[in-house]
Scaffold this motif. Structure first.
Motif, PDB file in Angstrom:
ATOM      1  N   ASN A 121       0.830  -1.198   0.000  1.00  0.00           N
ATOM      2  CA  ASN A 121       0.000   0.000   0.000  1.00  0.00           C
ATOM      3  C   ASN A 121       0.867   1.251   0.000  1.00  0.00           C
ATOM      4  N   VAL A 122       0.429   2.246  -0.728  1.00  0.00           N
ATOM      5  CA  VAL A 122       1.010   3.581  -0.682  1.00  0.00           C
ATOM      6  C   VAL A 122       0.011   4.469   0.049  1.00  0.00           C
ATOM      7  N   TYR A 123       0.417   5.062   1.162  1.00  0.00           N
ATOM      8  CA  TYR A 123      -0.492   5.884   1.967  1.00  0.00           C
ATOM      9  C   TYR A 123      -0.310   7.353   1.631  1.00  0.00           C
ATOM     10  N   SER A 129      -5.208   5.567   0.852  1.00  0.00           N
ATOM     11  CA  SER A 129      -4.155   4.723   0.290  1.00  0.00           C
ATOM     12  C   SER A 129      -4.483   4.225  -1.103  1.00  0.00           C
ATOM     13  N   LEU A 161      11.368   7.307  -2.923  1.00  0.00           N
ATOM     14  CA  LEU A 161      10.065   7.506  -3.542  1.00  0.00           C
ATOM     15  C   LEU A 161      10.185   8.136  -4.921  1.00  0.00           C
ATOM     16  N   LEU A 172       5.125  10.538  -5.984  1.00  0.00           N
ATOM     17  CA  LEU A 172       4.856  10.130  -4.608  1.00  0.00           C
ATOM     18  C   LEU A 172       5.455  11.134  -3.623  1.00  0.00           C
ATOM     19  N   ALA A 196       3.560  10.997   0.084  1.00  0.00           N
ATOM     20  CA  ALA A 196       3.202   9.599   0.297  1.00  0.00           C
ATOM     21  C   ALA A 196       4.123   8.921   1.311  1.00  0.00           C
ATOM     22  N   VAL A 249       5.247   4.800   2.441  1.00  0.00           N
ATOM     23  CA  VAL A 249       5.188   3.354   2.189  1.00  0.00           C
ATOM     24  C   VAL A 249       5.683   2.654   3.447  1.00  0.00           C
ATOM     25  N   SER A 257       2.027  -1.685   8.603  1.00  0.00           N
ATOM     26  CA  SER A 257       1.269  -2.002   7.391  1.00  0.00           C
ATOM     27  C   SER A 257       0.007  -2.781   7.717  1.00  0.00           C
TER      28      SER A 257
END
Length: 622
Positions: A54-56, A121, A159, A163, A168, A170, A296
């Motif tokens: 996931n990328v938040y 996300s 990143l 991103l 972002a 990760v 995560s």
């Protein structure tokens, strides 16, 4: 013999914690190590190895979201308690389509695909080769001492430009798990044989004047438990049956496959269910079962909780030190962006009306050892004293942080059938320890006690300014402080200096019972006080007929009214104690040991006219 039992209790907790940390998912990128243990690399992952992560993304217009939350909790606002749906929140504060498209196109150029879009996300799938191409880090197959295999990043993440521009985060590439459960097994005499424990939920309901079972039971309310480890229904039947009640309705939502029931690994899960369900026996309970307490997995669990929007109040009996996310503890790389992502999730939950409750921690105000203590080669055998600090999620202004005390109740030594557990007194004394039992380092000065102190990440929320700041340090007037309130947590774990010297615990140390694996075990920690309060909130939700959102607004308004004489006595705040850096005194008022004080349950829920629980195993308190 008691010393032996205490020491076994401590090692049981410690080994169970390490085993739980090793239970990482092997089908996606995960955080892979605790502060005390790192995964051993076996071999480089092949470029074709499938991965998901996931990328938040931070909230869009966070200031606007905060202003809207203030309106939702202001009785004078037209928006008061006009909770949003997840879709409405996403539309107002989620990622914009243009941002998502830009990120998707950029990742696609590296063979990575955005497969799901959420309020906070983007879910990404691809290969290890794609990760290396996009983020400049290779992945490796690794394992813990338990044999659990995981994928780890071999170098820090870099990143992509889009991103970076989006702010972002990760989390799956981290090689640390800072989160820990905050409870310890404790083998001490029963309350029905002493004045300080072990307490069943009915004992606590009488002592803290919780609402009568005839009036409020939690019916129609759903409690969420976010924790690793499944539960065992026969244990629940036995636990609640001990106090003459059927087990609550308990269901499970597995996050990333969850983790199975294990008498060691599920210790915290059972405590959370039994304490919260005991306070609100007719509430429905959903266990959001995590494979580990990695960031995560926790964030994935929060995603499910918010998007399902079923739980009215969510308990989180785990804590990770804020300082552990700073550059000093991560080889110069700053991970404090993860703390902001957590807070974004809690903000959305509040906007939906969800109340989050978290343990304030058990290490008093001493939240973490110095960074040198985690070095592969510390400069000296003794790496220095414990550092002052607090932990997430309790540190978030959008979470209610619950600290703890030792409770003393009435006890009739001449009549063992007398179950009377009326309130007598409390103390918030810490227990100095002979070693760092929390992180397993050689740091000195560790204590067992109510977690509390000053955030290094979050600004002072407006509601905390309702209570006096005169007795607080200067920094506490600018930043969030915890706890918000307290209930019984107990004390005297294995490794207590007083016990080492005298062979007995210090005076007036309490604890609660849980049943797990067919055995009755005593437990101490704010992992008990937090779900106790979550259960009380379920009663309040039933009483008001509506969700509460961020309950801290009400908590501090009640405290302010009590302080100026215009309200009821909702908190017992004249409790002496300390937590290694701060004190609680008989002068009363807010402090960073017990917060606003311990709760008088009925008055907190509805006021002095609400009937309260009587003796255990009677019609008002079965």
């Amino acid at each position: 013999m008691l010393l032996f039992k205490e020491k076994i209790g401590y090692h049981h907790w410690k080994l169970a914690g390490l085993a739980a940390l090793a239970a990482a998912s092997c089908v996606s990128l995960t955080a892979t190590a605790s502060a005390a243990e790192k995964a051993v690399v076996d071999a480089a992952a092949t470029s074709e190895q499938a991965v998901e992560f996931n990328v938040y993304l931070p909230l869009r217009d966070r200031a606007g979201a905060e202003a809207f939350l203030n309106q939702l909790h202001d009785p004078n606002s037209a928006n008061y308690h006009q909770w949003l749906s997840p879709a409405q929140f996403n539309e107002r504060f989620g990622p914009q389509a243009g941002t998502v498209n830009k990120i998707s196109n950029e990742l696609s150029a590296h063979g990575l695909a955005v497969t799901e879009v959420h309020s906070h996300s983007l879910h990404v799938s691809g290969t290890a080769g794609g990760v290396k191409s996009a983020f400049g880090t290779s992945l490796a197959m690794a394992h813990f001492a338990s044999g659990k295999q995981v994928l780890t990043a071999t170098t820090p993440v870099r990143l992509t430009p889009s991103l970076q521009a989006a702010g972002a985060v990760v989390t799956e590439f981290s090689d640390k798990i800072w989160m820990r459960t905050v409870s310890v097994p404790s083998l001490l005499p029963q309350n029905r044989e002493s004045a300080t424990g072990g307490y069943w939920f009915t004992d606590l309901k009488q002592a803290y004047s919780f609402p009568s079972f005839k009036k409020l039971t939690g019916k129609g309310v759903t409690i969420g438990i976010l924790m690793e480890g499944g539960f065992n229904q026969p244990d629940m039947t036995a636990y609640f049956g001990h106090e003459l009640l059927p087990s609550p309705k308990i269901s499970t939502v597995n996050i990333a496959g969850g983790s199975p029931f294990n008498p060691n690994g599920s210790f915290e899960t059972h405590l959370d269910i039994q304490q919260s369900g005991g306070m609100a026996p007719d509430a429905s309970i959903i266990l959001y079962n995590l494979p580990t307490l990695s960031d995560s997995n926790i964030l994935s669990g929060l995603t499910t909780i918010i998007e399902d929007n079923q739980a009215d109040v969510v308990n989180m009996s785990f804590s990770g030190p804020e300082a552990g996310y700073t550059a000093a503890y991560n080889g110069g790389t700053d991970f404090t962006g993860i703390l902001n992502i957590y807070d974004d999730f809690f903000m959305e939950g509040n906007a939906l009306g969800i109340t989050f409750v978290a343990s304030s921690g058990d290490g008093g105000a001493l939240g973490i050892p110095a960074a040198a203590c985690f070095s592969a080669a510390p400069p000296t055998p003794i790496c220095g004293p414990m550092e002052v600090g607090i932990g997430i999620p309790a540190a978030s202004p959008h979470v209610t942080s619950v600290g703890g005390t030792n409770l003393v109740t009435t006890f009739n030594a001449k009549n063992p059938k007398d179950l009377n557990s009326a309130y007598v007194s409390e103390n918030a004394d810490d227990d100095p320890l002979d070693s760092d039992i929390f992180f397993g380092t050689t740091a000195s000065g560790a204590v067992w006690g109510s977690g509390g102190g000053i955030s290094i990440q979050y600004a002072k929320p407006a509601y905390q300014k309702l209570v006096s700041q005169s007795n607080l340090p200067k920094a506490a007037k600018k930043f969030r402080t915890i706890p918000d309130l307290s209930l019984q947590m107990g004390g005297c774990p294995g490794g207590t200096l007083f016990f080492d010297l005298h062979g007995v615990c210090p005076p007036d140390r309490s604890f609660v019972w849980e049943i797990i694996g067919g055995k009755q075990e005593g437990v101490i920690g704010t992992s008990a006080s937090s779900p106790e309060f979550a259960g009380l909130l379920a009663l309040k939700i039933q009483s008001t007929g509506a969700r509460l959102g961020n309950e801290n607004f009400d908590i501090y308004q009640l405290a302010a009214a009590q302080a100026n004489g215009s309200g009821n006595t909702v908190y017992r705040d004249r409790i002496e104690g300390n937590n290694g850096a701060y004190k609680s005194t008989v002068k009363g008022g807010y402090n960073m040991v017990i917060g606003n004080g311990t709760v008088v349950g009925g008055d907190f829920v509805q006021g002095p006219g609400l009937p309260v629980a009587g003796k255990p195993q009677t019609p008002t308190n079965p």
